[in-house]
Design an enzyme around this catalytic site. Structure first.
Site, PDB file in Angstrom:
ATOM      1  N   ASP A   1       0.897  -1.151   0.000  1.00  0.00           N
ATOM      2  CA  ASP A   1       0.000   0.000   0.000  1.00  0.00           C
ATOM      3  C   ASP A   1       0.930   1.194   0.000  1.00  0.00           C
ATOM      4  OD1 ASP A   1      -1.492   2.285   0.892  1.00  0.00           O
ATOM      5  OD2 ASP A   1      -3.089   0.904   1.410  1.00  0.00           O
ATOM      6  N   HIS A   2       1.053   1.860  -1.146  1.00  0.00           N
ATOM      7  CA  HIS A   2       2.159   2.814  -1.257  1.00  0.00           C
ATOM      8  C   HIS A   2       2.020   3.991  -0.288  1.00  0.00           C
ATOM      9  CE1 HIS A   2      -0.468   5.075  -4.049  1.00  0.00           C
ATOM     10  NE2 HIS A   2       0.298   6.114  -3.798  1.00  0.00           N
TER      11      HIS A   2
ATOM     12  N   HIS B   1      -5.762   2.680   1.141  1.00  0.00           N
ATOM     13  CA  HIS B   1      -4.963   3.810   1.636  1.00  0.00           C
ATOM     14  C   HIS B   1      -5.597   4.494   2.851  1.00  0.00           C
ATOM     15  CE1 HIS B   1      -2.967   3.098  -2.049  1.00  0.00           C
ATOM     16  NE2 HIS B   1      -3.700   3.848  -2.825  1.00  0.00           N
TER      17      HIS B   1
HETATM   18  C1  BG6 Z   1      -3.735   4.755  -6.315  1.00  0.00           C
HETATM   19  C2  BG6 Z   1      -5.122   4.872  -6.883  1.00  0.00           C
HETATM   20  O1  BG6 Z   1      -3.640   3.640  -5.491  1.00  0.00           O
HETATM   21  O2  BG6 Z   1      -3.428   5.922  -5.570  1.00  0.00           O
HETATM   22  C3  BG6 Z   1      -5.227   6.108  -7.756  1.00  0.00           C
HETATM   23  O3  BG6 Z   1      -5.425   3.716  -7.648  1.00  0.00           O
HETATM   24  C4  BG6 Z   1      -4.800   7.335  -6.996  1.00  0.00           C
HETATM   25  O4  BG6 Z   1      -6.558   6.268  -8.249  1.00  0.00           O
HETATM   26  C5  BG6 Z   1      -3.439   7.110  -6.334  1.00  0.00           C
HETATM   27  O5  BG6 Z   1      -4.725   8.415  -7.897  1.00  0.00           O
HETATM   28  C6  BG6 Z   1      -3.085   8.265  -5.415  1.00  0.00           C
HETATM   29  O6  BG6 Z   1      -1.753   8.143  -5.005  1.00  0.00           O
HETATM   30  P1  BG6 Z   1      -0.886   9.433  -4.634  1.00  0.00           P
HETATM   31  O7  BG6 Z   1       0.396   8.869  -4.110  1.00  0.00           O
HETATM   32  O8  BG6 Z   1      -0.729  10.230  -5.882  1.00  0.00           O
HETATM   33  O9  BG6 Z   1      -1.671  10.166  -3.595  1.00  0.00           O
END
Ligand code: BG6
Length: 494
Positions: free
Chosen positions: A181-182, A244
């Site tokens: 989960d980045h 997230h």
């Molecule tokens: C991803 C989603 O996991 O996270 C995207 O699938 C979203 O829809 C993105 O735009 C948001 O990541 P960050 O790091 O740009 O906030």
């Protein structure tokens, strides 16, 4: 202050979906940056896997273009780009079929590292996770030092998530499975853990006696653009909340783990997920709002609506969601967690707001003005910061007049380092075998257990999502939801 670079052992990284959006935008540019910092061992290689027979040269060219596109000019170092491209290989594989696997096996063998670290990164549709895992096993590619990385979404409901966990778990041990989960790789998200557990100041107040409510907002200004086809099968609840936002909620709400290590942290997060009060048909209309953007303007630029981007006349997929979540446990009873996320909102702004309760009484009388409650804001993006809003005396003569001022820790000023992208940290954690910032299968399943009844209740009601103009803060119903509780969204809080 400079970063401290922890070395990693030599590894081979195999990226399934090696020509896809994630690989080209995040994974390969991220690894290039690690190479710039000298963190990739000389013999480590990256093997891109895709269906088409691209060949090594064309793949390297595509990766070079991707790196140049996503890297600011001053961070492009020709000798490192060159070195990085030499690490690349490409194999054409039919992920669910039988072709190409022998070639991959030969490549991994040729590297002479049958007992070195192998990372299989599945940046593909989740339907392929099971078939790829089975094929890896059938071709005897899984060694004791192998790990597999699963990108989200892990399923689209509880059953499909369990099926993926079972299929992958049949050939990899749980310690080898890294569900990414980045958001957990973002520096400010990790800093939330530091803020709570490396300071004595907040923890005594971190409960329902002192906190009125919590807001977690992940607002994006972008629309769905090229991802419309995927997004339409998902929607904001599955795409952002199930993973997230619930992970952020866990880090805010969990009890102190006894050590910052995988099992201890995951256990505490799991307890939070299991304490979430269910939302179902009975209260889905009062506790949730779904929205879908229409044409509007973001940052002065006219933008099309969701249906135009999707190129379909109708869709009931939500691009915005608000949920009033409650955690039924001793610490948090009575403290709502308002969760909000959407595409094409006014601005890109993600933050966690901890709204404390107001002081019980003002000794300053009417002249002092109202005493605002303290507020702690953790700004995740775009400009990472922590701000603590305090009451202070208005300077100068005129008596004891009070106003709110922020105590401001802006990371860009405090730490003069380049902020690594979340994937950079997480990829190297996989190589090291450190699963602290990854999800255990029980967490994924517990998150679905809470999310699924909301999805089912929406399906049963079949209400269309509420329209909102692109460039706004979402439909008016989202404002009404929080105002009914006598509160407001604090979007300009930081
Ligand atoms: C991803 C989603 O996991 O996270 C995207 O699938 C979203 O829809 C993105 O735009 C948001 O990541 P960050 O790091 O740009 O906030």
């Amino acid at each position: 202050m400079s970063a401290r670079l922890l070395p990693v052992d030599p590894f081979d990284l195999v990226v399934f979906g090696g020509t896809g959006d994630l690989a080209m935008r995040k994974l390969l540019p991220g690894l290039y940056h690690r190479d710039c910092d000298g963190q990739l061992p000389p013999e480590s290689r990256i093997i891109g896997v895709s269906r088409g027979d691209l060949g090594k040269k064309a793949y390297a060219e595509a990766v070079e273009t991707a790196i140049r596109r996503s890297t600011p000019e001053e961070q492009l170092r020709p000798e490192v780009v060159d070195r990085f491209l030499k690490r690349l290989e490409h194999v054409a594989i039919d992920a669910a079929g039988t072709t190409g696997w022998r070639k991959l096996a030969a490549l991994l063998q040729r590297n002479g590292k049958s007992n070195g670290i192998r990372v299989f990164y599945l940046a593909t549709a989740p339907a392929l996770f099971g078939p790829i895992a089975r094929n890896l096993a059938a071709n005897e590619l899984i060694t004791a030092e192998s790990r597999v990385v699963l990108e989200k979404p892990i399923g689209r409901d509880l059953d499909s998530a369990m099926a993926i966990n079972d299929a992958v778990g049949a050939v990899f041990e749980e310690r080898q499975i890294f569900r990414i989960d980045h958001y957990l790789g973002k520096e400010t998200v990790q800093n939330l853990v530091a803020l709570r557990f490396a300071n004595a100041l907040f923890e005594p107040l971190w409960n329902s006696a002192h906190i009125d409510h919590v807001q977690i907002t992940v607002a994006e200004s972008l629309g769905v653009e090229g991802r419309a086809a995927y997004y339409d099968t998902s929607g904001a609840l599955r795409d952002m909340v199930q993973n997230h936002i619930l992970q952020l909620l866990c880090l805010v709400a969990m009890e102190p783990p006894h050590v910052f290590a995988a099992e201890a942290v995951r256990n505490e997060k799991l307890k939070v997920l299991r304490s979430l009060r269910p939302i179902d048909n009975g209260d889905v209309t009062t506790k949730t709002v779904r929205g879908q953007y229409q044409a509007g303007a973001v940052g002065g630029q006219a933008v099309p609506g969701y249906l135009t981007e999707l190129d379909r006349p109708a869709s009931s997929t939500e691009t915005f969601v608000v949920i009033k979540a409650e955690i039924a446990n001793w610490r948090w009873a009575g403290v709502p967690f308002y969760l909000r996320t959407g595409k094409r909102m006014m601005t890109r702004q993600s933050e966690i707001v901890i709204q404390f309760k107001a002081p019980p009484y003002s000794i300053f009388g009417e002249a002092g003005g109202p005493l605002d409650a303290n507020r702690l804001v953790v700004r995740l993006q775009p400009d990472e910061a922590v701000r603590l809003f305090l009451m202070s005396k208005d300077p100068g003569p005129g008596g004891m007049r009070l106003r709110t001022v922020p105590l401001n820790l802006a990371y860009a000023d405090a730490f003069n380092v380049r902020y690594p992208d979340a994937y950079e940290r997480l990829l190297l954690d996989v190589v090291r075998g450190n699963a602290t910032l990854f999800m255990h299968k029980d967490e994924v399943e517990a998150a679905w257990t809470w999310v699924e009844p909301i999805l089912r209740a929406w399906e049963a009601r079949n209400d269309p999502p509420k329209p909102y103009t692109a460039g706004s803060w979402g439909p008016s119903a989202a404002i009404a939801l929080i105002e009914r509780d006598g509160r407001n969204w604090l979007e300009d809080a930081a």
